[in-house]
Design a protein around this motif. Sequence first.
Motif, PDB file in Angstrom:
ATOM      1  N   GLN A  51     -32.592  78.657   1.879  1.00  0.00           N
ATOM      2  CA  GLN A  51     -32.231  79.015   0.501  1.00  0.00           C
ATOM      3  C   GLN A  51     -33.371  79.730  -0.200  1.00  0.00           C
ATOM      4  OE1 GLN A  51     -30.991  75.322  -1.284  1.00  0.00           O
ATOM      5  NE2 GLN A  51     -28.874  75.539  -0.583  1.00  0.00           N
ATOM      6  N   LEU A  52     -34.610  79.258   0.012  1.00  0.00           N
ATOM      7  CA  LEU A  52     -35.756  79.911  -0.624  1.00  0.00           C
ATOM      8  C   LEU A  52     -35.954  81.310  -0.073  1.00  0.00           C
ATOM      9  CD1 LEU A  52     -38.205  79.572  -2.564  1.00  0.00           C
ATOM     10  CD2 LEU A  52     -39.519  78.920  -0.552  1.00  0.00           C
ATOM     11  N   ASN A  54     -33.762  83.307   1.176  1.00  0.00           N
ATOM     12  CA  ASN A  54     -32.673  84.200   0.781  1.00  0.00           C
ATOM     13  C   ASN A  54     -32.522  84.324  -0.734  1.00  0.00           C
ATOM     14  OD1 ASN A  54     -32.029  84.727   3.455  1.00  0.00           O
ATOM     15  ND2 ASN A  54     -30.672  82.975   3.576  1.00  0.00           N
ATOM     16  N   ASN A  55     -33.368  83.630  -1.480  1.00  0.00           N
ATOM     17  CA  ASN A  55     -33.319  83.720  -2.933  1.00  0.00           C
ATOM     18  C   ASN A  55     -33.671  85.148  -3.358  1.00  0.00           C
ATOM     19  OD1 ASN A  55     -33.989  83.632  -5.722  1.00  0.00           O
ATOM     20  ND2 ASN A  55     -34.441  81.452  -5.559  1.00  0.00           N
ATOM     21  N   ARG A  57     -34.915  86.390  -5.974  1.00  0.00           N
ATOM     22  CA  ARG A  57     -36.191  86.534  -6.688  1.00  0.00           C
ATOM     23  C   ARG A  57     -37.377  86.562  -5.731  1.00  0.00           C
ATOM     24  NH1 ARG A  57     -36.869  82.863 -11.835  1.00  0.00           N
ATOM     25  NH2 ARG A  57     -38.456  84.447 -12.173  1.00  0.00           N
ATOM     26  N   HIS A  58     -37.264  85.873  -4.587  1.00  0.00           N
ATOM     27  CA  HIS A  58     -38.400  85.726  -3.676  1.00  0.00           C
ATOM     28  C   HIS A  58     -38.219  86.453  -2.352  1.00  0.00           C
ATOM     29  CE1 HIS A  58     -39.589  82.714  -6.543  1.00  0.00           C
ATOM     30  NE2 HIS A  58     -38.583  81.919  -6.230  1.00  0.00           N
ATOM     31  N   LYS A  59     -37.045  86.995  -2.100  1.00  0.00           N
ATOM     32  CA  LYS A  59     -36.706  87.559  -0.791  1.00  0.00           C
ATOM     33  C   LYS A  59     -37.693  88.640  -0.334  1.00  0.00           C
ATOM     34  CE  LYS A  59     -32.722  89.003   1.824  1.00  0.00           C
ATOM     35  NZ  LYS A  59     -31.295  89.167   1.829  1.00  0.00           N
TER      36      LYS A  59
END
Length: 163
Positions: A51-52, A54-55, A57-59
């Motif tokens: 999840q992190l 694929n976020n 904002r962070h991808k």
Amino acid sequence: MTYIAKKCGICFQPPAIILIYKEEDKDKTRQRIMPIRNFSKFSDCSRAAEQLKNNPRHKAYLEGVSLRQLEKFYGLLKGHLGGQSLAESLEQIRQEETIDPEEDMNKLDDKELAKRKSIMDELFEKNRKKKDDPDFVYNVEVEFPQDEQLESCGWDVESDEEI
């Protein structure tokens, strides 16, 4: 904009993943703190790492960080939340990463088998010789010593008699 990950780490208080990176066209080093929310000692580490990564904002920042490394960070945080020391958590992760050659993988469930296969693939890629490596040799021929007498197998002998 492309980012090059230099270092990645975890902070336990408050829970966050810290990334030190460089922008491709600039020479400036920056730090990005990605807070970890809604994670407990009962959470699934691989799902949280996915999840992190694929976020939206962070991808872009996490492209240079492997999913396996993020899973390790979440495993460390999970151990910390469960009351383990850092050394105990690291030892537990190290044990999960090592593969016992005597283990019967036919008895594992699909999730554990996929985990073992990904560890083996990662180890293979790390040890693999590529054409660009300085010690790469194209056609390697190895001769094995014939000093020892070859062992005969019981099933070989029996099958010859039946025919």
